[in-house]
Design an enzyme around this catalytic site. Structure first.
Site, PDB file in Angstrom:
ATOM      1  N   PHE A  58       0.717  -0.759   0.228  1.00  0.00           N
ATOM      2  CA  PHE A  58      -0.104   0.050  -0.288  1.00  0.00           C
ATOM      3  C   PHE A  58       1.312   1.465   0.221  1.00  0.00           C
ATOM      4  O   PHE A  58       1.720   1.554   1.006  1.00  0.00           O
ATOM      5  CB  PHE A  58      -0.735   0.203   0.893  1.00  0.00           C
TER       6      PHE A  58
ATOM      7  N   HIS B 286      12.843  -6.061  35.471  1.00  0.00           N
ATOM      8  CA  HIS B 286      13.559  -7.202  34.663  1.00  0.00           C
ATOM      9  C   HIS B 286      14.525  -6.726  35.563  1.00  0.00           C
ATOM     10  O   HIS B 286      15.938  -7.174  34.774  1.00  0.00           O
ATOM     11  CB  HIS B 286      13.139  -7.603  32.970  1.00  0.00           C
ATOM     12  N   GLY B 287      15.228  -4.894  35.038  1.00  0.00           N
ATOM     13  CA  GLY B 287      16.078  -4.622  35.756  1.00  0.00           C
ATOM     14  C   GLY B 287      17.265  -4.984  34.072  1.00  0.00           C
ATOM     15  O   GLY B 287      16.769  -4.957  32.907  1.00  0.00           O
TER      16      GLY B 287
ATOM     17  N   PRO C  41       7.484  11.658   1.675  1.00  0.00           N
ATOM     18  CA  PRO C  41       8.310  12.302   1.868  1.00  0.00           C
ATOM     19  C   PRO C  41       7.337  13.898   2.715  1.00  0.00           C
ATOM     20  O   PRO C  41       8.184  13.827   3.714  1.00  0.00           O
ATOM     21  CB  PRO C  41       9.730  12.343   1.085  1.00  0.00           C
TER      22      PRO C  41
ATOM     23  N   GLU D  24      -0.457   3.803  10.391  1.00  0.00           N
ATOM     24  CA  GLU D  24      -1.515   4.345  10.951  1.00  0.00           C
ATOM     25  C   GLU D  24      -2.137   5.626  11.238  1.00  0.00           C
ATOM     26  O   GLU D  24      -3.374   5.477  11.863  1.00  0.00           O
ATOM     27  CB  GLU D  24      -2.037   3.145  10.996  1.00  0.00           C
TER      28      GLU D  24
END
Length: 389
Positions: free
Chosen positions: A126, A338-339, A131, A363
């Site tokens: 698509f 979790h560090g 730019p 989107e």
């Protein structure tokens, strides 16, 4: 008001969950290893093989009409399936589907483009963003100049998903500068063999979009998709469908990540106690659970509206804005819980962290969703507190 899933919906949900657990999750370490070494997470042949396994379970063309060999499960079921697929980062989607706007093909175009895409023989992309025209899609500049029974296309498209792999592109170009987005943009089906080229764009994630370059590419008039000047509306139909599917996938990913955080918090001990007993951790887990649940119902509401033929634009924007930010926030919390290990490539958290960041951009950016939501309220298109009939 009944919030329970039907027996069929539960069966589909569980079947997809089992497929993800048994067929996709075992591939995660292989995918991470391939990506670390600069290769695609999975080769195309492996994806096709997995799609064949899924087809044996009845998952082929989940949104494809039955007349084309699909299951036509509808928006709500599709959203539920996206939530389950979101539980893994393995790059997989069920086969047998085509972009929604390809159903606007005429009979000859269906034979040449639609059916081969559904059958997996061709791949499409698509091509709307440029730019200088991302969020402002109405500002596209690619020109299509009539020359006999052809149009000559010149310009560039950027950040095009599947642009490097596609056999043809659905390209939006200006055919009438005076009319612009109000009847002056047309969609063309443009084969790669007609002369456009793609260039890979490296990103912080594993998603590798492309820029497409068109230099005097001649496209037969018969390759107009839909009507001359009807391209902008087609483009918005394509974009609108994706807006509530992104947060749907986010729900599954955030659920998986949150479970990782819960498991880690219960086993990680500091100062003589599991960190699960620390209020700072508990609140992060609680906030994440609340936000995931809120997103689930925003997504399902938008999908339900689509299934019932209602205008989803406002509520899909709400789901996209809230859900994309939710996924990013949950992932950030899980990494923090979790560090140092969460920051390494030994765990998939950082991989999700990089992937999810683009969800707030493509989107329709966060800013565009806020613009749409506020505009609808300020103009009275939607009333505060109004429930849809």
């Amino acid at each position: 008001m009944d919030f329970k899933l039907t027996k069929e919906q539960r069966m589909v949900q569980q079947t997809v969950r089992d497929f993800v657990k048994n067929e996709l999750m075992p591939l995660e370490q292989q995918v991470l290893r391939n990506e670390r070494e600069g290769r695609p997470g999975m080769e195309r042949e492996q994806i096709v093989e997995l799609q064949a396994k899924a087809r044996d379970l009845g998952f082929w063309g989940i949104n494809t009409p039955e007349e084309y060999g699909g299951a036509d499960l509808g928006p709500v079921m599709t959203a539920l399936i996206a939530m389950e697929l979101g539980r893994t980062f393995v790059p997989f989607n069920f086969g047998g589907s085509a972009d929604n706007i390809l159903y606007y093909c005429n009979e000859e175009q269906k034979k040449k483009y639609l059916l081969p895409v559904i059958n997996g023989e061709l791949r499409s992309c698509f091509a709307l963003t440029e730019p200088g025209a991302g969020s402002d899609a109405a500002n596209i500049r690619m020109s299509a100049v009539k020359d006999g029974d052809h149009y000559v296309l010149n310009g560039e498209k950027i950040f095009i998903t599947n642009g490097n792999e596609a056999d043809f592109a659905m390209v939006f170009a200006v055919t009438d500068k005076e009319k612009g987005a109000r009847g002056g943009v047309t969609c063309f089906l443009v084969d790669r063999s007609m002369g456009w080229r793609s260039e890979y764009i490296h990103t912080m994630g594993e998603w590798g979009p492309a820029s497409l370059v068109f230099e005097d590419v001649r496209v037969p008039e018969e390759n107009i998709l839909g009507e001359l000047g009807g391209g902008f509306n087609l483009g918005m139909k394509w974009i609108g469908q994706g807006r509530y599917m992104i947060p749907a996938r986010g729900v599954g990913a955030a659920e998986r990540l949150l479970q990782m955080a819960i498991d880690h918090a219960k086993s990680r001990v500091t100062f003589g106690k599991p960190i699960a007993e620390r209020q700072a951790i508990q609140w992060q887990i609680a906030d994440s659970a609340v936000e995931i649940e809120a997103t689930r119902w925003l997504v399902l509401h938008a999908a339900w509206m689509a299934e019932n033929g209602m205008d989803t634009r406002h509520y899909a924007s709400i789901a996209k804005l809230f859900g994309a930010n939710m996924a990013n926030q949950v992932c950030d919390r899980v990494l923090q819980i979790h560090g140092g290990m969460g920051y390494t490539k030994e765990l998939p958290i950082e991989r999700w962290y990089r992937e999810m960041r683009v969800w707030r951009i493509f989107e329709g950016t966060d800013e565009i969703q806020r613009f749409i939501i506020s505009r609808n309220l300020l103009r009275g298109h939607v009333k505060v507190g109004e429930l849809m009939d």
